[in-house]
Design an enzyme around this catalytic site. Sequence first.
Site, mmCIF file in Angstrom:
data_model
loop_
_atom_site.group_PDB
_atom_site.id
_atom_site.type_symbol
_atom_site.label_atom_id
_atom_site.label_comp_id
_atom_site.label_asym_id
_atom_site.label_seq_id
_atom_site.Cartn_x
_atom_site.Cartn_y
_atom_site.Cartn_z
ATOM 1 N N ASN A 82 0.210 -4.964 0.993
ATOM 2 C CA ASN A 82 -0.350 -3.543 1.446
ATOM 3 C C ASN A 82 -1.848 -3.815 1.793
ATOM 4 O O ASN A 82 -2.578 -2.644 1.931
ATOM 5 C CB ASN A 82 -0.061 -2.539 0.567
ATOM 6 C CG ASN A 82 1.212 -2.424 -0.224
ATOM 7 O OD1 ASN A 82 1.727 -3.058 -0.955
ATOM 8 N ND2 ASN A 82 2.038 -1.956 0.867
ATOM 9 N N ILE A 90 -6.555 -1.153 3.275
ATOM 10 C CA ILE A 90 -5.751 -0.692 2.295
ATOM 11 C C ILE A 90 -4.841 0.333 2.887
ATOM 12 O O ILE A 90 -4.976 1.287 3.650
ATOM 13 C CB ILE A 90 -6.319 -0.226 1.341
ATOM 14 C CG1 ILE A 90 -7.323 -1.264 0.483
ATOM 15 C CG2 ILE A 90 -5.303 -0.087 0.076
ATOM 16 C CD1 ILE A 90 -8.284 -0.510 -0.507
ATOM 17 N N CYS A 91 -3.531 0.099 2.583
ATOM 18 C CA CYS A 91 -2.251 0.959 3.116
ATOM 19 C C CYS A 91 -1.898 1.645 1.779
ATOM 20 O O CYS A 91 -1.109 1.294 0.840
ATOM 21 C CB CYS A 91 -1.096 0.241 3.500
ATOM 22 S SG CYS A 91 0.187 1.503 4.079
ATOM 23 N N LEU A 92 -2.528 2.831 1.329
ATOM 24 C CA LEU A 92 -2.159 3.417 -0.056
ATOM 25 C C LEU A 92 -2.158 5.064 0.388
ATOM 26 O O LEU A 92 -3.002 5.619 0.903
ATOM 27 C CB LEU A 92 -3.088 2.971 -0.955
ATOM 28 C CG LEU A 92 -2.674 3.728 -2.378
ATOM 29 C CD1 LEU A 92 -1.603 3.200 -2.974
ATOM 30 C CD2 LEU A 92 -4.178 3.484 -3.299
#
Lengths: 198, 579
Positions: A82, A90-92
Amino acid sequence: MSSIAATRVQRELKDINSEECSGQNIRIELMNDQFEHLKGEIIGPPGTPYQGGKFKLSIHIPETYPFNPPKVKFETKIWHPNISSVTGAICLDILKDQWAAALTLRTVLLSLQALLSAAEPDDPQDAVVAKQYKDNNSLFYKTAKFWAQIYAEAPGPTDTDCMDKLKKVTEMGFYRDPSLRALSSNSWNLADALDNIG
Amino acid sequence: MLKTTHLENSMDNNLTTTVDAVNGINDETVGYDYEFIPSLDNKYMCPICLLALRDPVQTECGHRFCHLCILRCIRSKASCPVDQITLFSNQLFQDRSAHREVLDLKAKCPNIGCDLVVELRNIKNHIAKCPHRRTPCKNGCGLELLEQDLVHHETSQCPNRPVTCPTCQQEYAFSAEKEHEEECKQYEPVLCEHCNHEVKRYKLKQHMSSECPQAPIKCVFDKVGCHQQYPRHDIKTHMENTTQIHLQYLLSFIMNLQKQNDELQESLKVAKLKLDKTTAKENESSDATVSDRLRFESVNISDGNIYSPNHEAASENDEIDEIDRIKVENKRREEAMVSSASSSSASSPLVGATGEPLNNHLHLTMMVNKQTDQDGKIVRLDHHVRELMAKMETQILQIKDIQNRLTGMEQRIDNQELRCCNGLYYWKIKDYAQLRRAACLGEMPVLHSPGFYTSPQGYRMCIRANLDGVESAQGTHLSLFVHLMKGDFDDVLPWPFCGSITLTVINQKELPSQRAHVSEMLESRANLMAFQRPITERNQKGYGYIDFLPLNLIETEGFIKSDTLVIKAQVHVYELSLQ
């Protein structure tokens, strides 16, 4: 920067550096007086390939904070489905559409720590890493650990096979970062890595 | 009337805060920032500003916030920031009980040295009177001091305190002493190098040039040859002692002048002589000119070759021919004159006198010739210019015609685009600076976008922008509204309009990552006039934000590029009544 954002960040820093949070292995410090740019650090959680690594984060506070999320990315290179292995993006969800004004920098950092413990390969930021995570988890574990040791000072003896291959490629005149990325993306196959080095 | 429409957005229940307060930013718009004893309980802490609740409100989901904090929050996203449950401003309720409890909390006076802990409701009064409160130094050094220390600091410690210079009596800041000393040196006494007297530095020059008795000065006879210098007080003796020498200098100077004068007289005489000669010649030649001209014209007529100004191709050859002809003519005339002179037994000097005017004749004829030629050229050019002008006029007409047709075509294309944009419309406001100025001056306070359709057979609406704001936001914010317009399919559409409209001011910074667009989503409300079926071309009432974006941010934060502001509207129609 608006005074709302500034007072709120000031307030949060006071809390995060109080004794209450000292056990949580997270740290935030200011970069300038304007509360716009901060540096964060999280310690890799135990039981993960990142265990004991020190991962540095850059945090930008937007003018509209806390009504919009802070812009966070990894400064320390990391091998994680991620997180982009190139840019640190960041993929959040809470850093995007699931942000809420009641969330704080502390909760963001704790969520990132949780993300290191539990990756979400079905919502990847780095497709290459995510594929490796799903197809060959032990190789992923080995790679992520090696990256943490190289970049994040994670403790423990480094994998000799990985180290040898990295040495071989760098001795051919390639820089370390693209070499390591090429090896990691090509299942540590020396020939494939050399073909695809960027 | 307008105002009520706009404010419906945020005025609900008995919460009477205006939209301006939501946007305004100062200490009073977030919670109470004090150290509480005991430390602040989480239930009194606003989860948004993390401070003690100011004007607390409770949501339907049971969370407490400062009133202004939550209003700001749900403006960008209509959900509770704690549990993400959908939340509108009409689901907020004043929490008077929490308000009382917060005001009962004990807060510590923020002044250093003051250990007083008072109830929050009294802390403002205390701070205003607190003996430990700090006042900023009036010399502007940036320090804040206790009342008792202030006078001492301002008069004898502050680096910015005013000091009076003992030499020049001027005032300067204590920290600028060095700079002042440099300046003040001008007032310091220095010794004159000639007389050893003390003089102030800035007066030294004047002293040397007109006062000092020892300063060397030139003798007044310097110009006639006495080039020596003497101290000022000796110059009188010098004058007395050297009268004879000075006289000699004068004599030789005068002699020199006399000589020059003689030379000038001589050259003047020569010049006068020359002048007389030329005037005589001119008189003679002017007599001859008249007869010559008459002759020349008669020759032209007799040749049947009158030089027409409209003559098309006056080539150089023609001109040469003409000159040759005149030359021949002149020669003939000369011969005739000589013969007539001899026959009348005139003296030889007369022959010489008539010879010269003949040359002048030739010259004049050439001039006349040239003049005629040029006249011809001018007429031809004039003709040409007229032709070109006529041509140009027809072309201008043609261009106008083409332009008209082009605007027609463009309009048709625009209309097509507006119809097929499916509710996603980008409005480019060009010449922003000029329009903004016009808005400020009140010449054109409001702009309307072209009407666009939410779908090819959908609602028609337009964006309205007040570039200088409207009502309470005048001069501070850009105001944006949406107005419904009469469309082709109003008869078959359900009314009132039901849907959501997102208005966005596009940020046009160079780097895409820095483009922080400002976006607001509004939901239609069935009870508002703004969403009823339009009975005029454009609905009188609109719906939107009087304070969409602070005006200063528009120019400083990259919302303008190439003098153009871009506003995006995205409309979603809820098609409930069709199902």
